[in-house]
Design an enzyme around this catalytic site. Sequence first.
Site, mmCIF file in Angstrom:
data_model
loop_
_atom_site.group_PDB
_atom_site.id
_atom_site.type_symbol
_atom_site.label_atom_id
_atom_site.label_comp_id
_atom_site.label_asym_id
_atom_site.label_seq_id
_atom_site.Cartn_x
_atom_site.Cartn_y
_atom_site.Cartn_z
ATOM 1 C CG HIS B 63 -52.872 24.620 -47.381
ATOM 2 N ND1 HIS B 63 -53.550 24.790 -46.198
ATOM 3 C CD2 HIS B 63 -53.711 24.945 -48.269
ATOM 4 C CE1 HIS B 63 -54.777 25.120 -46.223
ATOM 5 N NE2 HIS B 63 -54.748 25.468 -47.524
ATOM 6 C CG ASP B 173 -58.973 25.341 -47.480
ATOM 7 O OD1 ASP B 173 -58.098 25.225 -47.862
ATOM 8 O OD2 ASP B 173 -59.270 26.442 -47.064
ATOM 9 C CD GLU B 201 -53.414 28.600 -48.578
ATOM 10 O OE1 GLU B 201 -53.839 29.131 -49.380
ATOM 11 O OE2 GLU B 201 -54.385 28.384 -47.391
ATOM 12 C CD GLU B 202 -56.278 28.633 -44.754
ATOM 13 O OE1 GLU B 202 -56.601 29.708 -45.436
ATOM 14 O OE2 GLU B 202 -56.754 27.473 -45.313
ATOM 15 C CG HIS B 312 -61.384 29.948 -44.757
ATOM 16 N ND1 HIS B 312 -60.645 30.967 -45.064
ATOM 17 C CD2 HIS B 312 -60.822 28.883 -45.143
ATOM 18 C CE1 HIS B 312 -59.492 30.568 -45.802
ATOM 19 N NE2 HIS B 312 -59.552 29.472 -46.247
#
Lengths: 343, 339
Positions: B63, B173, B201-202, B312
């Site tokens: 992603h 990420d 995606e998140e 994150h």
Amino acid sequence: MEKLYDIVENFTQYPGVAGFEYMAFDELTKYVKSLNIFDEIGTTPVGSFYGIMRCGKKNAPLILCDAHIDTIGFVVTEVCEGGFLKIANIGGIAAKILPASEVNIYGKETIKGVFVSKPPHLHEANEYDQKMNVVDNYIDTGLPLEKLKSIVRVGTPVGFPCKLQRLLGDNLAGAGFDDRLCGAAIVRALMYLDKKSLNVDVAFQFSGTEETVYTGAMTTAYRLNPDKAIVIDVTHAFVPGAPKAREGVKAGLGGDICLSPHTHRGFTKFAIEVAKKEGIPYQLSSAPGATGTNSNAVQTSRNGIPTLLVSIPLKNMHTMSELVDMKDALDTARFVAAVIKAL
Amino acid sequence: MLKYLKRYCDILGPSGMEDEIRNAIIEDIKDSGCEYEVDPMGNLTVFKKGKKRRDNKVLFSAHMDEVGFMVKYIDDDGYVLFNSIGGVDRRVVSGRRIIFCESNTHGVVASKAVHMQTPEERGKCEQISDMHIDIGARSRAEANEHIMIGDCATFVPNYTEFGEGLIRSKALDDRFGCAVLVDMINQDLEYDTYFTFNVCEEVGCNGAREVAHRLRPDIVFVLEATTAGDTLGTPKSKRACALGEGAVLSIADRSTIYNKELLETAVETANEKGIKWQYKNVVAGGNESGEYQRTASGAKVLAISAPARYIHSESNVLSVNDMQSVADLAFAINERSFN
């Protein structure tokens, strides 16, 4: 203003966690010498740096300008398996700002670290209701234990790196503005002065250990033996959620002159008149108790020193993102210069 | 892979704002002889012809989006109220530098000074919705010259080498997954292969759902960063995975029970090729695999992940060797026919 930015850019880059001020001395001395302001420069055994500017007149009174050179930070308490470091804080720091933040570790060489942030799968059910302690946080260095041990030991200081970032207007974000910014403002103030035309000698002391025990200010004021003193520190600018009584000091409205039993009322009133006369913006605050600055340490040195306290409004104090309106810093420098000229 | 990584990580691209990262990826694959397409949602899907065809449609997925922040309100004094895009631990936000994506306006997330906290507040962290961003504006009008409601921000780009053999950055990420896919697309492949670089995606894997629907893959490999809990004092049983221990293969997480056959193939391939790998040993987290598994007629799925500390946050920490293991395993597994 650009001169002030230059000084701030320099002053904020030296390490100097309280108790480890000596780490700043070499570079600071070199830089300050290059400015060619002081007739005499020195350091003290208690972590202070000072410079004296002489007007050349015999028996001229000495005016002391104090800011503190030390910053908040941490000290390593244990070097652990996996390349982690346990720490204790030096000065007041909120635990909530630490996880995943970047730090400089001032060991045999300066290395980078990151405060560990607990992964979600290890969170407890009431994770956010629990109080966090600074000392429960620890630092990841990404280094194998043996290598880490060759660089860092128990007692190694750790601090936030100062990454300067200009925001809108003259707002500037960085770390260690408390109180390197005020040291910069003093130096800028002295640049406004033509020393030959002054009636006083002026000393600048950049005191150690304000964030912990005030010993730098006490002992350096004793050594320099001034007739009057101006202490320059930062103060909290009002932000949403702050107590109502703090609404009186806002970013962008000038330096904050403090009335307090820990400063000299007569000298303070005199200084306010100077600001009014010169049209320099200022704000007023009061500290019925402790000022949380060097003012008390300086005021009570030797036989007592009439002391004035002026502070630069600052947001996010004691974080990696302290925020100042540089107009306030410049107005404070102008104010200090005007007061010295008026003596 | 590393040659793409810094550039990808430094791009600002929270969920819903993947244009810039997508354009950077297209730039890097357009001369590879692949066919690519950007769908209405913004997903970038790629078909790369190999030497041979295979019966099953094999898809590799990463992603493009990262976690970030979005302006909810600007108050009279120019302070910006906001909330997170994707899941962000409130304790990695307070006091941090952020940058707005469209205007490149810089800001600081305000943190009430420790001196002004009430005894009740001390030691606790307010919710993100109770924080504000300071951009240095003194009024709403001044702030509005630079940003408006709905504007997005991310942590400030900070890609850097860290410790020994590690990288620290925002957005590893899943920009690392993107970098691995770009690397694969630029190599000669044994078999025809599909690739996808997904949006959003998140915020719930919305991109993957749409891609799954459109491409109808039979087999999907999701390349992701997964949380490593290998910090001080965490018992081995709760670590999930550890930095430096190689590519992470999961048995199950919160969204997926992975396909046993693919898992065994991956283990076998890794062992054959001498690629370092480890099991994820807790059932936690989740990724786009779940969407591929349950969309349309379903697909066989496997996640090949790189262990990531402090995911994150502004400080994702990953090991270069682990990322290389993921790349090596992905490439090696794609040399299989899956017939």
